[in-house]
Design a protein around this motif. Structure first.
Motif, PDB file in Angstrom:
ATOM      1  N   GLU A  79       0.824  -1.213   0.000  1.00 47.42           N
ATOM      2  CA  GLU A  79       0.000   0.000   0.000  1.00 47.42           C
ATOM      3  C   GLU A  79       0.856   1.261   0.000  1.00 47.42           C
ATOM      4  O   GLU A  79       0.632   2.196   0.764  1.00 47.42           O
ATOM      5  N   PHE A  80       1.829   1.288  -0.909  1.00 43.30           N
ATOM      6  CA  PHE A  80       2.753   2.413  -0.967  1.00 43.30           C
ATOM      7  C   PHE A  80       3.194   2.609  -2.405  1.00 43.30           C
ATOM      8  O   PHE A  80       3.488   1.650  -3.120  1.00 43.30           O
ATOM      9  N   GLY A  81       3.248   3.861  -2.833  1.00 42.91           N
ATOM     10  CA  GLY A  81       3.675   4.168  -4.187  1.00 42.91           C
ATOM     11  C   GLY A  81       4.690   5.293  -4.211  1.00 42.91           C
ATOM     12  O   GLY A  81       4.747   6.127  -3.314  1.00 42.91           O
ATOM     13  N   VAL A  82       5.488   5.297  -5.266  1.00 43.96           N
ATOM     14  CA  VAL A  82       6.478   6.347  -5.475  1.00 43.96           C
ATOM     15  C   VAL A  82       6.278   6.879  -6.881  1.00 43.96           C
ATOM     16  O   VAL A  82       6.231   6.101  -7.840  1.00 43.96           O
ATOM     17  N   GLN A  83       6.151   8.200  -7.006  1.00 43.59           N
ATOM     18  CA  GLN A  83       6.051   8.825  -8.318  1.00 43.59           C
ATOM     19  C   GLN A  83       7.340   9.582  -8.585  1.00 43.59           C
ATOM     20  O   GLN A  83       7.833  10.302  -7.708  1.00 43.59           O
ATOM     21  N   VAL A  84       7.870   9.418  -9.792  1.00 39.26           N
ATOM     22  CA  VAL A  84       9.075  10.133 -10.188  1.00 39.26           C
ATOM     23  C   VAL A  84       8.761  10.907 -11.461  1.00 39.26           C
ATOM     24  O   VAL A  84       8.357  10.329 -12.471  1.00 39.26           O
ATOM     25  N   VAL A  85       8.940  12.222 -11.386  1.00 36.64           N
ATOM     26  CA  VAL A  85       8.744  13.110 -12.530  1.00 36.64           C
ATOM     27  C   VAL A  85      10.134  13.565 -12.959  1.00 36.64           C
ATOM     28  O   VAL A  85      10.874  14.153 -12.169  1.00 36.64           O
ATOM     29  N   THR A  86      10.490  13.260 -14.200  1.00 40.69           N
ATOM     30  CA  THR A  86      11.809  13.638 -14.711  1.00 40.69           C
ATOM     31  C   THR A  86      11.654  14.669 -15.826  1.00 40.69           C
ATOM     32  O   THR A  86      10.537  14.943 -16.274  1.00 40.69           O
ATOM     33  N   GLY A 109     -10.495  10.734  -0.683  1.00 42.62           N
ATOM     34  CA  GLY A 109      -9.761   9.958  -1.682  1.00 42.62           C
ATOM     35  C   GLY A 109      -8.326  10.384  -1.867  1.00 42.62           C
ATOM     36  O   GLY A 109      -7.535   9.655  -2.464  1.00 42.62           O
ATOM     37  N   TYR A 110      -7.944  11.570  -1.393  1.00 41.33           N
ATOM     38  CA  TYR A 110      -6.561  11.993  -1.568  1.00 41.33           C
ATOM     39  C   TYR A 110      -5.649  11.042  -0.799  1.00 41.33           C
ATOM     40  O   TYR A 110      -5.873  10.732   0.351  1.00 41.33           O
ATOM     41  N   GLY A 111      -4.607  10.591  -1.475  1.00 42.83           N
ATOM     42  CA  GLY A 111      -3.632   9.705  -0.854  1.00 42.83           C
ATOM     43  C   GLY A 111      -4.039   8.244  -0.836  1.00 42.83           C
ATOM     44  O   GLY A 111      -3.300   7.401  -0.346  1.00 42.83           O
ATOM     45  N   SER A 112      -5.216   7.940  -1.386  1.00 44.04           N
ATOM     46  CA  SER A 112      -5.643   6.539  -1.389  1.00 44.04           C
ATOM     47  C   SER A 112      -4.970   5.797  -2.544  1.00 44.04           C
ATOM     48  O   SER A 112      -4.607   6.391  -3.557  1.00 44.04           O
ATOM     49  N   ILE A 113      -4.819   4.512  -2.373  1.00 43.24           N
ATOM     50  CA  ILE A 113      -4.242   3.669  -3.409  1.00 43.24           C
ATOM     51  C   ILE A 113      -5.337   3.392  -4.430  1.00 43.24           C
ATOM     52  O   ILE A 113      -6.424   2.948  -4.078  1.00 43.24           O
ATOM     53  N   THR A 114      -5.039   3.662  -5.697  1.00 45.77           N
ATOM     54  CA  THR A 114      -6.028   3.426  -6.747  1.00 45.77           C
ATOM     55  C   THR A 114      -5.804   2.051  -7.354  1.00 45.77           C
ATOM     56  O   THR A 114      -4.773   1.426  -7.146  1.00 45.77           O
TER      57      THR A 114
END
Length: 160
Positions: A79-86, A109-114
């Motif tokens: 239940e954890f995600g990482v977003q990388v914007v390059t 819904g903010y911060g929820s796992i989709t």
């Protein structure tokens, strides 16, 4: 008189036994309360320690190699995600889980796992030929994503 002394000794022993049992029960109950309190304190300390692994990424600037290390570190976290914007991928890629950041902070819904499948892979993050490549010497602004229950659900890295 001998029978009276024996009866008194027996009664005294009986009352002494009841007193000792009462003391033992009271001590057991107090110890049980102390144990519950200690467990509660230990749980809160453990939760604090669990959260400290993310403080490094709370509104700080990190290098691309630290971003890759974070991907490796959190790849097995549920239940954890990482977003990388390059610079090559301005929309960014989600790794492991996709976290809802499309609604305003604090909204339902903010911060929820989709249910969306993550778009990034660790192999692509290390492959210079693809848009998901993370330059080890690049600089990234990091921010933590928390859900409405104040649980950390993800980290967003945006290349400067």
């Amino acid at each position: 008189m001998n029978n009276a002394q024996s009866a008194l000794k027996m009664a005294a022993g009986f009352f002494l036994a009841i007193a000792l049992i009462t003391i033992a029960v009271v001590m057991f109950i107090n110890a049980q309360d102390a144990t519950k309190s200690a467990q509660s304190n230990f749980s809160s300390i453990q939760e604090e320690l669990d959260q400290t692994q993310f403080t490094v990424y709370d509104n700080t600037t990190v290098s691309g190699s630290q971003v890759v290390n974070a991907l490796r570190k959190f790849q097995d976290k549920n239940e954890f995600g990482v977003q990388v914007v390059t610079g090559k991928n301005p929309t960014g890629s989600w790794y492991f889980k996709t976290v809802n950041t499309t609604v305003p902070v604090g909204s339902t819904g903010y911060g929820s796992i989709t249910g969306t499948t993550p778009t990034g892979t660790l192999a692509n993050a290390l492959n210079e030929a693809v848009n998901d490549y993370i330059n080890p010497s690049g600089k990234f602004k990091a921010q933590i994503v928390k859900d409405n229950s104040n649980v950390i659900r993800g980290i967003i890295f945006i290349q400067n």
